[in-house]
Design an enzyme around this catalytic site. Sequence first.
Site, mmCIF file in Angstrom:
data_model
loop_
_atom_site.group_PDB
_atom_site.id
_atom_site.type_symbol
_atom_site.label_atom_id
_atom_site.label_comp_id
_atom_site.label_asym_id
_atom_site.label_seq_id
_atom_site.Cartn_x
_atom_site.Cartn_y
_atom_site.Cartn_z
ATOM 1 N N SER A 8 -1.153 -8.482 -5.410
ATOM 2 C CA SER A 8 -1.718 -7.205 -5.849
ATOM 3 C C SER A 8 -1.033 -6.782 -7.139
ATOM 4 C CB SER A 8 -1.500 -6.134 -4.781
ATOM 5 O OG SER A 8 -1.712 -4.860 -5.370
ATOM 6 N N HIS A 33 -5.702 -9.620 -6.390
ATOM 7 C CA HIS A 33 -6.101 -8.390 -5.695
ATOM 8 C C HIS A 33 -5.954 -7.194 -6.643
ATOM 9 C CE1 HIS A 33 -6.732 -6.013 -1.980
ATOM 10 N NE2 HIS A 33 -5.845 -5.162 -2.487
ATOM 11 N N ASP A 35 -6.446 -3.123 -7.035
ATOM 12 C CA ASP A 35 -6.541 -1.881 -6.276
ATOM 13 C C ASP A 35 -7.118 -0.753 -7.123
ATOM 14 O OD1 ASP A 35 -5.403 -2.486 -3.629
ATOM 15 O OD2 ASP A 35 -3.620 -3.032 -4.791
ATOM 16 N N MET A 37 -8.226 3.065 -7.254
ATOM 17 C CA MET A 37 -7.981 4.339 -6.555
ATOM 18 C C MET A 37 -8.487 5.499 -7.405
ATOM 19 S SD MET A 37 -4.121 3.714 -5.172
ATOM 20 C CE MET A 37 -3.586 2.108 -4.557
ATOM 21 N N HIS A 66 -10.485 -4.084 -4.373
ATOM 22 C CA HIS A 66 -10.361 -3.200 -3.206
ATOM 23 C C HIS A 66 -10.639 -1.771 -3.667
ATOM 24 C CE1 HIS A 66 -7.234 -1.488 -0.067
ATOM 25 N NE2 HIS A 66 -8.471 -1.057 0.159
ATOM 26 N N MET A 68 -10.676 1.873 -3.182
ATOM 27 C CA MET A 68 -10.161 3.022 -2.431
ATOM 28 C C MET A 68 -10.693 4.278 -3.100
ATOM 29 S SD MET A 68 -6.379 1.499 -1.820
ATOM 30 C CE MET A 68 -6.660 0.321 -3.132
ATOM 31 N N MET A 137 -5.905 -2.599 6.760
ATOM 32 C CA MET A 137 -4.767 -1.945 6.097
ATOM 33 C C MET A 137 -3.592 -1.877 7.070
ATOM 34 S SD MET A 137 -5.812 -1.379 3.073
ATOM 35 C CE MET A 137 -4.217 -0.752 2.550
ATOM 36 N N ASP A 176 -3.404 -6.061 4.181
ATOM 37 C CA ASP A 176 -2.915 -5.431 2.958
ATOM 38 C C ASP A 176 -1.927 -4.315 3.284
ATOM 39 O OD1 ASP A 176 -2.654 -4.332 0.424
ATOM 40 O OD2 ASP A 176 -4.763 -3.786 0.203
HETATM 41 C C1 DX5 Z 1 -2.088 -0.055 -1.028
HETATM 42 C C2 DX5 Z 1 -2.846 -1.142 -1.739
HETATM 43 C C3 DX5 Z 1 -2.177 -2.439 -1.691
HETATM 44 C C4 DX5 Z 1 -0.807 -2.483 -2.312
HETATM 45 C C5 DX5 Z 1 0.034 -3.337 -1.421
HETATM 46 O O1 DX5 Z 1 -2.827 1.098 -1.024
HETATM 47 O O2 DX5 Z 1 -4.147 -1.309 -1.188
HETATM 48 O O3 DX5 Z 1 -2.969 -3.522 -2.156
HETATM 49 O O4 DX5 Z 1 -0.773 -2.982 -3.610
HETATM 50 O O5 DX5 Z 1 1.321 -3.274 -1.863
HETATM 51 P P1 DX5 Z 1 2.564 -3.818 -1.015
HETATM 52 O O6 DX5 Z 1 2.329 -5.296 -0.807
HETATM 53 O O7 DX5 Z 1 3.699 -3.530 -1.920
HETATM 54 O O8 DX5 Z 1 2.592 -3.064 0.270
HETATM 55 ZN ZN ZN Z 2 -5.266 -3.237 -1.741
#
Ligand code: DX5
Ligand code: ZN
Length: 229
Positions: A8, A33, A35, A37, A66, A68, A137, A176
């Site tokens: 990620s 990956h 993220d 948000m 992903h 969010m 998650m 994740d």
């Molecule tokens: C969290 C994200 C993850 C995050 C995971 O909200 O969806 O993808 O980057 O990070 P680690 O591996 O550090 O928990």
């Molecule tokens: Zn993620």
Amino acid sequence: MNVQIAPSILSADFAALGEAIERVERAGADLIHVDVMDGHFVPNITIGPPVVKALKRVATRPLDVHLMISEPDRYIEAFAAAGASMLSVHVEVLPHLHRTVHAIKALGVKAGVVLNPSTPVSAIEEIAGDVDFVLIMSVNPGFGGQTFIPRAESKVAAVRALLDRSGNTAAPIEIDGGIDMKTAARVVAAGARILVAGNAIFGTPDPEQATRELKALANGALTAESHAR
Ligand code: DX5
Ligand code: ZN
């Protein structure tokens, strides 16, 4: 199927994302990956389609995006056009999940559904036969570097059983949050086949080495599991 590692980039240096991707790809990362948000569904704000488009220019591995965000339906086309190979959406925000999953597939993108830690497995019972993958998650989404929630382990096993019951034996489970050298083997034994890792890779001085080690450990756990059976 081998275990795939999806670093990620949330935990990478945002001023040098291209370099971060090159490094983990050199070490055998299977997916990248990403993220997304929106500061609404989750408390943090990260990146949007223009950045995904730029990442697509440098990445040689598929982009696993992903979402969010509160209204994913509005942005699915934009992320597909930007180069996402996989798009996952949270069931918590989608009253018409079936429509969304099929809209993603119609764009030629793999469709995944995501469950927050407090969301029951039953929330995906009716859609389990249609998805390309399920993302579980193991932290509350929003930030990298959080602690793995152990309950996720039995959830992986329950989702695996649901997918198999639905005839969707090919759909892998991705996990994740808080995945590292300590938790990886446990989630692989439970049935996870795509491991997202942010802090455990980019929070180390040598992300390349960390990717290699995590991949070796995860696939070692898979071999041990198949021997045990
Ligand atoms: C969290 C994200 C993850 C995050 C995971 O909200 O969806 O993808 O980057 O990070 P680690 O591996 O550090 O928990
Ligand atoms: Zn993620």
